[in-house]
Write an enzyme that holds these catalytic residues in place. Sequence first.
Site, PDB file in Angstrom:
ATOM      1  N   MET A 109       0.850  -1.189   0.000  1.00  0.00           N
ATOM      2  CA  MET A 109       0.000   0.000   0.000  1.00  0.00           C
ATOM      3  C   MET A 109       0.886   1.238   0.000  1.00  0.00           C
ATOM      4  SD  MET A 109      -3.137  -1.056   2.569  1.00  0.00           S
ATOM      5  CE  MET A 109      -2.124  -2.020   3.718  1.00  0.00           C
ATOM      6  N   CYS A 114      -2.862  -2.425 -10.280  1.00  0.00           N
ATOM      7  CA  CYS A 114      -3.113  -1.060  -9.832  1.00  0.00           C
ATOM      8  C   CYS A 114      -4.155  -0.392 -10.730  1.00  0.00           C
ATOM      9  CB  CYS A 114      -1.823  -0.253  -9.821  1.00  0.00           C
ATOM     10  SG  CYS A 114      -2.064   1.427  -9.187  1.00  0.00           S
ATOM     11  N   LYS A 144       0.257 -10.001  -9.184  1.00  0.00           N
ATOM     12  CA  LYS A 144      -0.954  -9.417  -8.589  1.00  0.00           C
ATOM     13  C   LYS A 144      -1.857  -8.900  -9.712  1.00  0.00           C
ATOM     14  CE  LYS A 144      -3.538  -7.460  -5.283  1.00  0.00           C
ATOM     15  NZ  LYS A 144      -2.997  -6.387  -4.425  1.00  0.00           N
TER      16      LYS A 144
END
Length: 388
Positions: free
Chosen positions: A35, A119, A159
């Site tokens: 984060m 993202c 991710k």
Amino acid sequence: MNPAHAPAPAAAPAATRPLRLGRLSIWPPVVLAPMAGVTDATFRELCRGFGAGLYVSEMATARGIVEGWRRSVEISHFGRDERPRSIQLYGTDPHWVARAVAKLVAESAIDHIDLNFGCPARKITRQGGGAALPLRRLLYRAIVAAAVREAGAVPVTVKLRLGIDVGLLTFLEAGRIAEAEGAAAVTLHARTAAQLYSGAADWWQIAALKTAVRSIPVLGNGDVFEADDALRMLQQTGCDGVVIGRGCLGRPWLFRDLANVFAGQRPPPAPRLGEVCTVMLDHARLLVARRGEAVALPQFRKHVGWYVTGYAIPPDRRQALARVASLAELEQQLAVLDPDLAVEPAALRAARGKGGLPQRVSLPADWLARRDDPTPPAPAAELGISGG
């Protein structure tokens, strides 16, 4: 019903096996999500004190690692005793990703690398990075392959988000490509880029990815706010581990609760304000030791609001806490609070950190028309991105 809104399990069964990421064995199977502005070395150390797991750094730009950009160097700093050392890497060009991975492995004794293809920030997707990149299948494949090749025995994970929006999902194809190119695991934040952090995470899609990707672990991310949420996610999706993001903001003891439920035990009650104040001071002192008061206290202020969410603190006290400029001042302000205050139960699921309304995702002009173009986007896609 979304699994995240299902009733809590009647009991807390123990998980049966550690999370295997190449040569790493992670128990409990819990990962701290990167984060921006949060998961620095101090926060990772604080969370690690509450329970074992894998604690990932903020996102660093591949080109920044290679060329020594200040922000990328800061992010790639680890505590002297920090193990395993885990970093999230952002890149849009196989050349820079390969060089960055090789440098991290050789110089930083890195133990784990996570590639960010999830993202949703507009400044990233409009350059073709983050959640936009899996749309370019050949480019995405080349980046994963380059990272895995240069990492050697160091596990590389990927991710993902579900895709751009409900009409343009990419996660199943991206998961299969990652598996084929040697990734050690795939993490799915079960929202689209268009959702940002709004609405509910669609846990059923984590189950779909687990069905599609059979030879490597699948990790679930999204809407894990309490320890029982993690158990539900594993039970209802079949995933191999959970990734914790906003749920631990102002609540690093969530990792203790997760360790308890994975051991088949019930977590303790939510801490009263006195316990929270003790953790706040520990956090601030660690940050000051690394950065000095002049830098640390302004950085710490954002954490203050997360720590006191759900406690009936008078507005003037909250405002004073939000303005503290020294450790002594923080200690004074915390000392006058009622240590016996209990948290409001609803606050345990309160939104913290990033939120906002759904967005229209910004993409480069020709991004959808040339899905099989392996050409990296313009160099600007790498600039000013480290940290998220």
